[in-house]
Scaffold this active site. Structure first.
Site, PDB file in Angstrom:
ATOM      1  N   GLU A  75      56.328  53.197  48.946  1.00  0.00           N
ATOM      2  CA  GLU A  75      57.890  52.866  49.423  1.00  0.00           C
ATOM      3  C   GLU A  75      57.998  51.677  49.831  1.00  0.00           C
ATOM      4  OE1 GLU A  75      56.464  56.018  49.976  1.00  0.00           O
ATOM      5  OE2 GLU A  75      57.983  57.472  50.226  1.00  0.00           O
ATOM      6  N   ASP A 134      73.351  46.043  29.363  1.00  0.00           N
ATOM      7  CA  ASP A 134      72.244  47.334  29.336  1.00  0.00           C
ATOM      8  C   ASP A 134      71.705  47.062  27.991  1.00  0.00           C
ATOM      9  OD1 ASP A 134      70.923  49.659  28.880  1.00  0.00           O
ATOM     10  OD2 ASP A 134      72.523  50.937  29.815  1.00  0.00           O
ATOM     11  N   LYS A 193      62.020  52.076  24.745  1.00  0.00           N
ATOM     12  CA  LYS A 193      62.852  52.050  23.405  1.00  0.00           C
ATOM     13  C   LYS A 193      62.149  50.951  22.727  1.00  0.00           C
ATOM     14  CE  LYS A 193      66.917  54.241  25.080  1.00  0.00           C
ATOM     15  NZ  LYS A 193      67.033  54.416  26.716  1.00  0.00           N
ATOM     16  N   THR A 234      65.800  50.173  29.714  1.00  0.00           N
ATOM     17  CA  THR A 234      64.613  51.122  29.979  1.00  0.00           C
ATOM     18  C   THR A 234      63.641  50.356  29.351  1.00  0.00           C
ATOM     19  OG1 THR A 234      65.509  52.200  27.861  1.00  0.00           O
ATOM     20  CG2 THR A 234      65.979  53.457  29.768  1.00  0.00           C
ATOM     21  N   TYR A 243      51.393  56.498  47.311  1.00  0.00           N
ATOM     22  CA  TYR A 243      52.667  56.314  47.675  1.00  0.00           C
ATOM     23  C   TYR A 243      52.873  55.037  48.219  1.00  0.00           C
ATOM     24  CZ  TYR A 243      55.548  60.470  47.888  1.00  0.00           C
ATOM     25  OH  TYR A 243      56.125  61.635  47.624  1.00  0.00           O
ATOM     26  N   ARG A 297      58.197  55.603  29.572  1.00  0.00           N
ATOM     27  CA  ARG A 297      59.334  55.947  30.155  1.00  0.00           C
ATOM     28  C   ARG A 297      59.555  55.512  31.481  1.00  0.00           C
ATOM     29  NH1 ARG A 297      62.607  59.118  27.508  1.00  0.00           N
ATOM     30  NH2 ARG A 297      61.103  59.166  25.921  1.00  0.00           N
TER      31      ARG A 297
END
Ligand code: DSN
Length: 455
Positions: free
Chosen positions: A60, A206, A235, A232, A58, A241
């Site tokens: 954060e 984008d 692609k 992203t 973790y 991903r």
């Protein structure tokens, strides 16, 4: 390879059922032509980072500013990914934590707009994205947060700048999206920047579909023209991903706190712990994308798409905009009837060619029964296929489309399911499609996919 084999061994003893599905999917990917333009095959290196112990932690917060202890190594990993992104794209700020493209785009809204502001994007049916203010999305009127105004493409299939200019003058948007998911031509960043600058709007590119082309020099970069870039990473960039948000120098001139605002929106505003295994895999993908081989890859994607376009046309298919500048093509099937995308997509599937049915500009049917097929070359190019293979594939796709050209979508909605059932049983037994399937298998066997992985 040894590590991967051990990983499979553990999975085999713990959960053979899940391993069985992974192996079946590997076989499907190997034995078919993957032509969904937003999909790709990552390297083994990316997958090794993705499948690592980094999933256990973790973190954060951001490097040197974490809520939890034990993040010294994670800080190094995230800083490496950020620095690689900044260098590769030529931007002063990057956030590599968005879980995927949709949360990245949401964070941009929250960092730049207030409830009630006007936002603008290309209509979904014309090649935009849900998160660019589509009616059904929380970013559009369904969300009751922003007032969304959608622009369109004209008859030629490219952005209708006359409409865009008058919509901008009338509605005074706070944010305009430039970036598309089913648009075969170059993204017109420069023309959008003139319109956005004259209205004072934030211009956000984008580039999820084309980021690999941009860093590989096969598509113009949005960096000089826009304030913010989202992408992203899975692609054309060929990473895991995930997603990134970047701010340009132009963006920092508009608002020097833009990067800080985006950071705060992602965490604590929207997300919890970053997916550190994904961050590491993004870092690997960015390193791969900085190599000369990646430039060659990106340019080959476009050469392949152009060759495929010519082959499809020679074999009787019609294309939106009559071709492509990018990795993506949109076949207009209206010559076979409206709403026929489903027949061609499913017949191609049976033949081992994976594409997706898609709306075309001025769609005469509906998004669920659209009249087009969207396809592209990034994944086939990763396998090593070149122009000679594209010639053959264009011919095979046209052959499949013509093989099912007699099927028409019933007007009556209740009759459709019965008709589709009959269609599906007939294509399973269709000899011509079975012959195409054989040719696809033979072609795929010449371009082995993940030979390191044994089934
Ligand atoms: N699903 C992506 C695509 O296929 O283009 C967009 O989010």
């Amino acid at each position: 390879m040894e590590v991967i084999m051990r990983w499979f061994d553990s999975l085999n003893s713990t959960d053979p059922e899940t391993l069985k599905y992974i192996k079946a999917e590997l076989k499907r990917q190997r034995d078919g032509l993957e032509m969904i333009p937003s999909e790709n095959f990552t390297s083994m290196a990316v997958m090794q980072a993705m499948g690592s112990i980094l999933t256990n932690k973790y973190s954060e917060g951001y490097p040197k500013r974490r809520y939890y202890g034990g993040n010294q190594i994670i800080d190094e990993i995230e800083t490496t990914a950020i620095e690689r992104a900044k260098k590769l794209f030529g931007v002063p700020y990057a956030n590599v934590q968005p879980y995927s493209g949709s949360p990245a785009n949401l964070a941009v809204y929250f960092a730049t707009c207030n409830p009630g502001d006007v936002v603008m994007g290309l209509a979904l049916t014309d090649g935009g994205h849900l998160t660019h203010g589509s009616e059904m999305s929380m970013t559009g009127n369904a969300g009751h947060i922003y007032k969304s105004v959608q622009y369109h493409v004209d008859k030629s299939g490219t952005v209708d700048f006359e409409e865009l200019k008058s919509l901008v003058a009338e509605n005074k948007p706070k944010l305009i999206w430039v970036g598309f998911t089913a648009y075969p031509r170059e993204f017109p960043f420069e023309a959008f920047s003139k319109i956005a600058d004259s209205s004072g709007a934030y211009l956000v590119a984008d580039i999820s579909h084309i980021s690999g082309l941009v860093v590989g020099g096969a598509h113009k970069s949005p960096v000089p023209y826009v304030h913010i870039i989202t992408t992203t990473t899975h692609k054309t960039l060929r990473g895991p991903r995930g997603a990134m948000i970047m701010v340009t120098e132009k963006g920092l001139q508009k608002d020097p706190d833009l990067g800080k605002k985006i950071d705060k929106t992602i965490i604590p505003g929207m997300q919890g712990g970053p997916h550190n295994h994904t961050t590491a895999a993004i870092a690997v993908a960015l390193l791969e994308a900085s190599k000369p081989e990646f430039k060659e890859y990106a340019n080959q994607i476009v050469r392949n798409a152009k060759t495929l376009a010519e082959s499809l046309k020679r074999n009787g298919m019609k294309l939106v905009t009559d071709g492509t500048d990018t990795h993506l093509l949109l076949i207009d099937l209206t010559q076979f009837g409206t709403g026929t995308g489903i027949f061609v997509q499913e017949a191609l599937d049976v033949s081992g060619i994976t594409t997706n049915k898609n709306t075309i500009p001025g769609e005469p049917s509906s998004p669920f029964y659209p009249s087009g097929i969207r396809l592209g070359t990034p994944a086939l190019t990763t396998r090593g296929m070149k122009e000679a293979e594209m010639e053959v594939i264009g011919k095979l796709i046209a052959q499949v489309a013509y093989a099912v050209k007699g099927y028409k979508l019933p007007e009556d909605k209740a009759a459709r399911q019965e008709y589709l059932k009959k269609f599906r049983s007939e294509i399973e037994k269709n000899d011509e499609l079975a012959q195409v399937r054989e040719q696809v298998l033979a072609l795929c066997s010449r371009f082995p996919l993940y030979p390191e992985l044994e089934i």
